[in-house]
Write an enzyme that holds these catalytic residues in place. Structure first.
Site, PDB file in Angstrom:
ATOM      1  N   HIS A   1       0.832  -1.209   0.000  1.00 36.07           N
ATOM      2  CA  HIS A   1       0.000   0.000   0.000  1.00 36.07           C
ATOM      3  C   HIS A   1       0.869   1.263   0.000  1.00 36.07           C
ATOM      4  O   HIS A   1       1.290   1.736   1.048  1.00 36.07           O
ATOM      5  CB  HIS A   1      -0.903  -0.016   1.239  1.00 36.07           C
ATOM      6  CG  HIS A   1      -1.988   1.028   1.208  1.00 36.07           C
ATOM      7  ND1 HIS A   1      -3.184   0.869   1.844  1.00 36.07           N
ATOM      8  CD2 HIS A   1      -2.052   2.243   0.619  1.00 36.07           C
ATOM      9  CE1 HIS A   1      -3.939   1.938   1.657  1.00 36.07           C
ATOM     10  NE2 HIS A   1      -3.264   2.796   0.916  1.00 36.07           N
TER      11      HIS A   1
ATOM     12  N   HIS B   1       1.574   5.182  -2.283  1.00 41.69           N
ATOM     13  CA  HIS B   1       1.150   6.121  -3.325  1.00 41.69           C
ATOM     14  C   HIS B   1       2.409   6.740  -3.929  1.00 41.69           C
ATOM     15  O   HIS B   1       3.097   7.493  -3.252  1.00 41.69           O
ATOM     16  CB  HIS B   1       0.240   7.206  -2.740  1.00 41.69           C
ATOM     17  CG  HIS B   1      -1.009   6.667  -2.109  1.00 41.69           C
ATOM     18  ND1 HIS B   1      -2.188   6.514  -2.808  1.00 41.69           N
ATOM     19  CD2 HIS B   1      -1.258   6.197  -0.859  1.00 41.69           C
ATOM     20  CE1 HIS B   1      -3.114   6.001  -2.000  1.00 41.69           C
ATOM     21  NE2 HIS B   1      -2.573   5.804  -0.818  1.00 41.69           N
TER      22      HIS B   1
ATOM     23  N   ARG C   1       2.271   8.467  -6.815  1.00 41.32           N
ATOM     24  CA  ARG C   1       1.793   9.734  -7.386  1.00 41.32           C
ATOM     25  C   ARG C   1       2.054   9.935  -8.870  1.00 41.32           C
ATOM     26  O   ARG C   1       1.709  10.976  -9.414  1.00 41.32           O
ATOM     27  CB  ARG C   1       2.405  10.935  -6.642  1.00 41.32           C
ATOM     28  CG  ARG C   1       2.239  10.924  -5.143  1.00 41.32           C
ATOM     29  CD  ARG C   1       0.791  10.950  -4.738  1.00 41.32           C
ATOM     30  NE  ARG C   1       0.629  11.196  -3.294  1.00 41.32           N
ATOM     31  CZ  ARG C   1      -0.480  10.948  -2.625  1.00 41.32           C
ATOM     32  NH1 ARG C   1      -1.524  10.428  -3.237  1.00 41.32           N
ATOM     33  NH2 ARG C   1      -0.580  11.183  -1.348  1.00 41.32           N
TER      34      ARG C   1
ATOM     35  N   ASN D   1      -4.847   5.854  -7.388  1.00 42.77           N
ATOM     36  CA  ASN D   1      -5.396   7.222  -7.427  1.00 42.77           C
ATOM     37  C   ASN D   1      -4.393   8.222  -7.990  1.00 42.77           C
ATOM     38  O   ASN D   1      -4.055   9.228  -7.379  1.00 42.77           O
ATOM     39  CB  ASN D   1      -5.902   7.665  -6.053  1.00 42.77           C
ATOM     40  CG  ASN D   1      -4.840   7.646  -4.978  1.00 42.77           C
ATOM     41  OD1 ASN D   1      -3.797   7.011  -5.136  1.00 42.77           O
ATOM     42  ND2 ASN D   1      -5.087   8.337  -3.888  1.00 42.77           N
TER      43      ASN D   1
ATOM     44  N   ASP E   1      -8.627   3.005  -3.382  1.00 41.46           N
ATOM     45  CA  ASP E   1      -8.056   3.648  -2.194  1.00 41.46           C
ATOM     46  C   ASP E   1      -7.876   5.152  -2.344  1.00 41.46           C
ATOM     47  O   ASP E   1      -7.558   5.669  -3.405  1.00 41.46           O
ATOM     48  CB  ASP E   1      -6.710   3.053  -1.814  1.00 41.46           C
ATOM     49  CG  ASP E   1      -6.209   3.616  -0.502  1.00 41.46           C
ATOM     50  OD1 ASP E   1      -6.824   3.308   0.533  1.00 41.46           O
ATOM     51  OD2 ASP E   1      -5.240   4.393  -0.510  1.00 41.46           O
TER      52      ASP E   1
ATOM     53  N   HIS F   1     -10.505   0.691   1.377  1.00 46.75           N
ATOM     54  CA  HIS F   1     -10.321   1.747   2.390  1.00 46.75           C
ATOM     55  C   HIS F   1     -11.681   1.879   3.050  1.00 46.75           C
ATOM     56  O   HIS F   1     -12.601   2.438   2.463  1.00 46.75           O
ATOM     57  CB  HIS F   1      -9.906   3.041   1.672  1.00 46.75           C
ATOM     58  CG  HIS F   1     -10.078   4.295   2.489  1.00 46.75           C
ATOM     59  ND1 HIS F   1      -9.021   5.121   2.800  1.00 46.75           N
ATOM     60  CD2 HIS F   1     -11.169   4.887   3.048  1.00 46.75           C
ATOM     61  CE1 HIS F   1      -9.460   6.156   3.506  1.00 46.75           C
ATOM     62  NE2 HIS F   1     -10.757   6.048   3.671  1.00 46.75           N
TER      63      HIS F   1
ATOM     64  N   ASP G   1       1.072   2.766   3.646  1.00 47.08           N
ATOM     65  CA  ASP G   1       0.200   3.861   3.172  1.00 47.08           C
ATOM     66  C   ASP G   1       1.030   5.124   2.928  1.00 47.08           C
ATOM     67  O   ASP G   1       0.591   6.249   3.219  1.00 47.08           O
ATOM     68  CB  ASP G   1      -0.962   4.138   4.135  1.00 47.08           C
ATOM     69  CG  ASP G   1      -2.081   4.950   3.489  1.00 47.08           C
ATOM     70  OD1 ASP G   1      -1.993   5.234   2.273  1.00 47.08           O
ATOM     71  OD2 ASP G   1      -3.028   5.322   4.198  1.00 47.08           O
TER      72      ASP G   1
ATOM     73  N   HIS H   1       2.964  14.313   0.321  1.00 50.81           N
ATOM     74  CA  HIS H   1       2.358  15.584  -0.054  1.00 50.81           C
ATOM     75  C   HIS H   1       3.425  16.671   0.058  1.00 50.81           C
ATOM     76  O   HIS H   1       4.263  16.634   0.953  1.00 50.81           O
ATOM     77  CB  HIS H   1       1.188  15.943   0.868  1.00 50.81           C
ATOM     78  CG  HIS H   1       0.004  15.048   0.716  1.00 50.81           C
ATOM     79  ND1 HIS H   1      -0.757  15.025  -0.439  1.00 50.81           N
ATOM     80  CD2 HIS H   1      -0.545  14.142   1.550  1.00 50.81           C
ATOM     81  CE1 HIS H   1      -1.734  14.141  -0.286  1.00 50.81           C
ATOM     82  NE2 HIS H   1      -1.624  13.587   0.903  1.00 50.81           N
TER      83      HIS H   1
END
Lengths: 323, 439
Positions: free
Chosen positions: B68, B70, B72, B102, B160, B187, B313, B317
């Site tokens: 899991h 991200h 990006r 995502n 997710d 999720h 996870d 950012h």
């Protein structure tokens, strides 16, 4: 009129939260506010304490009374007060809060009075700038100057704080006024209860050490002070209450319901009042209502706060309270 | 396209090889030829021109597998790219990472999947396994072409960032995914119940005046998914389990023999919502940091097998996104670099055995997601992390290889350090040189 210097200058830079203050500091604010209260009855209503200082009222939320109150307070202390509201600033151009605040500081602001809809914003920006930061209400978190003016008003009316029982009625869940007042009232030795429907009282409210009532009749029994909270009308649309009418019937204060409280109980409301919802027939108990006192005292309390935070380190003769 | 040397060879000397599933725990050498383990223990043979690496008695474990993360890319390269995410991964001992869908465009089309894999091969630091979207555009309406996504290389399906929107969609997803044999990850969150909340609902949110997300918001969807799974079969995987109630529900579902697996993340067993008071938006993620009873329940779930794996996870950012009003800032923290050390913290405190931790981070995620990694055996892929359990370090900005720095563990002292990481028989990270090795 000569006043003794305040017993407790505020040895701190910011006012962000009631919990930043000690009991002697709150008493010192009240003492200073008392001296400023007389100012409005004099022909010259200004003192030079903050002459040349720049205070920026940075309001990211609509406000009439708090912003005006701070503005008058600053002006009576001879500060230059500038109002920035979100609709007329670069905020609408997408500038971030942090950039806005740093710009205001770079422009020479000595103090920023900030209201923001996001909880925690004053704490956060106080760590990012060197000027004074005064919390004029952040999200659901705190509204410390409101709590101080409320307590000042109660003290003026009741001649004491310790030992009084107060019922805070209404939307406690969404109320920064309630949060600051609960903290301040408990510090000053008052017994606090909250009254409202379960949907508008935080599930954890009892951890504050307060009593929770869902019946106005039970909640008002024997109380010395009733503090009504403003009901945001959108709470009905978002499902917290089934209807304004039922809320008003259950939790709105009327002359009859006022009789459930102690015979000399006073009524406060931070304003603006939804007439007919939180209060019905106020004209019937106007002598018990302290709502306009709150507004009046708000200026003096905010003057005291600005003065005690910002006038420190000035030459002695300028540094004096109104003389 | 610049094609990297794909499979390496080396002799790693003097390490303690440790694979709880293969029942390997012995000190010695390990010989890797062309990306696969040739021999370990006492290695007599040393073909010429095979480089020799000194292991300094470190602990050699199967490279960690994160189901899991991200990364990006495509779409949000200012937060992270497949390259920077891979660097973060290998510096944390991860050699396989499943990346969420995502992105922009959403990974709901085999073309996006193939492009992710192509880019990952070009970077060549760790294995990237894309996760396909459950629904087109993560909109919760139309199922994605799961079989095509699977053929393109997806290893699971998830919306997710968002929950699988309805019970009906979850039913269809679990049923249809049976043709692929791949897990459907949820999720679990009832967003109506979360109602715009930004942190855990409880005493801390009450005092901070921040809107809360109750535990029930997670629990009701876990319960929903489990009941749908009872109807459909398939493989349900619960993402980032954070609540006491969630652990209880998954435990019961497993007792009932349902094909459910679950992950949690290091922050849920390391921190509570008290952390929000001090760490501001770097303590904001979804699900939110819960309370002490939840943290303890999650640890219990890790120890007793209710929770099958630790995932990160990892959600980078940019600072301009996180340095803002708490309720306006995005959810998510990075986690690849700190995951092992935080897990090792549980071992140091006696909450988990080292065997269990390595299972949770390597063997189990590989097994449940049918990835061909996560073991030390002759003939197996040479993906390893070499650990020094005696080291402690303060997490500072330069500890991170991610493009972002949104970690609540900045400033913390953590124990157990990844020394070297090998993938496909190549040294892909070496802390001794304090930089990534030339690829």
């Amino acid at each position: 009129m000569n006043l003794p210097p305040p017993i407790h200058a505020l040895e701190k830079k910011h006012l962000l939260s009631i919990s930043d203050l000690s009991v002697p500091e709150i008493e010192g604010i009240f003492q200073t506010a008392e001296s400023f209260l007389d100012l409005s009855s004099r022909s010259v209503r200004k003192v030079p304490s903050l002459r040349g200082r720049i205070i920026v009222n940075l309001f990211y939320e609509a406000s009439t009374r708090t912003r005006t109150s701070f503005e008058i307070a600053g002006k009576r202390l001879s500060a230059d007060v500038i109002n920035i509201t979100t609709t007329q600033s670069s905020v609408v151009k997408g500038e971030s809060l942090l950039d806005t605040v740093r710009t205001i500081e770079a422009l020479g602001a000595d103090g920023i009075v900030i209201r923001h809809s996001s909880s925690g914003v004053p704490q956060w920006i106080s760590s990012q700038v060197n000027c004074h930061v005064i919390n004029a209400g952040d999200g659901l978190r705190e509204h410390p100057t409101q709590a101080l003016l409320d307590l000042f008003t109660i003290q003026k009316r009741k001649k004491r704080l310790s030992g009084l029982t107060v019922a805070i009625v209404g939307d406690v869940l969404h109320s920064r006024v309630a949060r600051s007042n609960i903290a301040a009232m408990q510090m000053m030795g008052m017994k606090v209860r909250v009254v409202g429907p379960p949907t508008l009282i935080p599930r954890e409210a009892k951890q504050w050490g307060i009593d929770v009532f869902h019946s106005l009749r039970d909640g008002l029994e024997q109380v010395d002070v009733i503090m009504l909270l403003r009901l945001q009308l959108e709470r009905q649309a978002s499902g917290f209450i089934p209807s304004i009418e039922e809320y008003s019937r259950l939790f709105g204060l009327s002359p009859e319901k006022l009789s459930w409280a102690a015979p000399d109980a006073i009524v406060l409301h931070p304003g603006p009042v939804n007439r007919g919802i939180e209060i019905q027939g106020e004209e019937m108990f106007s002598e018990r209502s302290a709502v306009l006192d709150q507004v009046h005292h708000g200026v003096a309390v905010r003057m005291a706060i600005l003065y005690l935070l910002m006038a420190g380190g000035r030459p002695e003769e300028e540094n004096r309270a109104p003389a | 396209m610049h094609q990297r040397e794909q499979r390496g060879s080396f002799l790693l000397r003097n390490v303690r090889m440790f694979d709880p599933v293969q029942k390997v725990d012995q000190t010695g050498d390990i010989l890797v030829m062309d990306g696969r383990v040739r021999a370990f223990g006492v290695v007599e043979e040393l073909p010429p021109s095979v480089p020799v690496i000194e292991g300094n008695r470190g602990l050699l474990v199967p490279g960690f597998v994160d189901v899991h993360a991200h990364f990006r890319e495509p779409g949000f390269e200012y937060k992270e790219t497949i390259e920077t995410g891979s660097r973060a991964a290998v510096s944390g001992g991860f050699t396989s990472v499943c990346v969420m869908a995502n992105t922009n465009p959403v990974n709901d089309h085999p073309g996006v999947t193939r492009e992710m894999i192509r880019k990952a091969n070009e970077v060549g630091l760790c294995r990237i396994f894309p996760i396909g979207a459950v629904s087109i555009g993560l909109k919760g309406e139309t199922l994605s072409e799961m079989v095509s996504l699977s053929e393109a290389g997806c290893v699971a399906f998830s919306d997710d960032g968002l929950p699988v929107r309805t019970a009906k969609l979850m039913r269809r997803a679990l049923e249809y995914s049976i043709m692929t044999g791949l897990p459907v990850i949820d999720h679990c969150e009832d967003r109506d119940l979360s109602d715009g909340g930004v942190m855990n609902e409880g005493w801390v949110s009450t005092t901070l005046g921040l809107k809360g997300i109750p535990n029930a918001s997670e629990d009701v969807v876990i319960a929903r998914d489990i009941e749908v799974l009872r109807l459909t079969g398939g493989h349900l995987h619960i993402a980032h389990l954070s609540t006491e109630g969630g652990v209880r529900l998954v435990r019961q579902a497993k007792k009932d023999g349902l094909p459910v697996t679950a992950e949690t993340c290091p922050h849920y067993f390391s921190l509570t919502d008290e952390c929000v008071r001090h760490h501001h938006t770097n303590a904001k993620m979804n699900p939110p940091l819960r309370q002490e009873a939840d943290r303890k329940a999650v640890i219990e779930g890790l120890a007793d097998g209710t929770i099958d794996m630790i995932a990160t996870d990892h959600a980078p950012h940019a600072s301009h996104e996180k340095e803002r009003e708490f309720d306006q800032a995005p959810f998510g923290i990075i986690g690849l670099e700190t995951a092992f050390s935080l897990g090792y913290g549980l071992v140091e405190r006696g909450d988990l055995s080292l065997e269990r931790l390595i299972c949770l981070m390597s063997n189990n995620p590989a097994h449940h997601f049918s990835l061909p990694v996560g073991e030390i055996r002759v003939g197996g892929l040479a993906d390893f992390a070499l650990l020094d359990l005696s080291r402690r370090q303060t997490v500072q900005n330069d500890f991170f290889r991610s493009k972002s720095r949104n970690s609540p563990f900045l400033g913390s002292v953590i124990g157990g350090e990844v020394q070297k990481t090998f993938m496909d028989g190549r040294l892909v990270f070496d802390r001794m040189q304090d930089k990534e090795v030339e690829r």
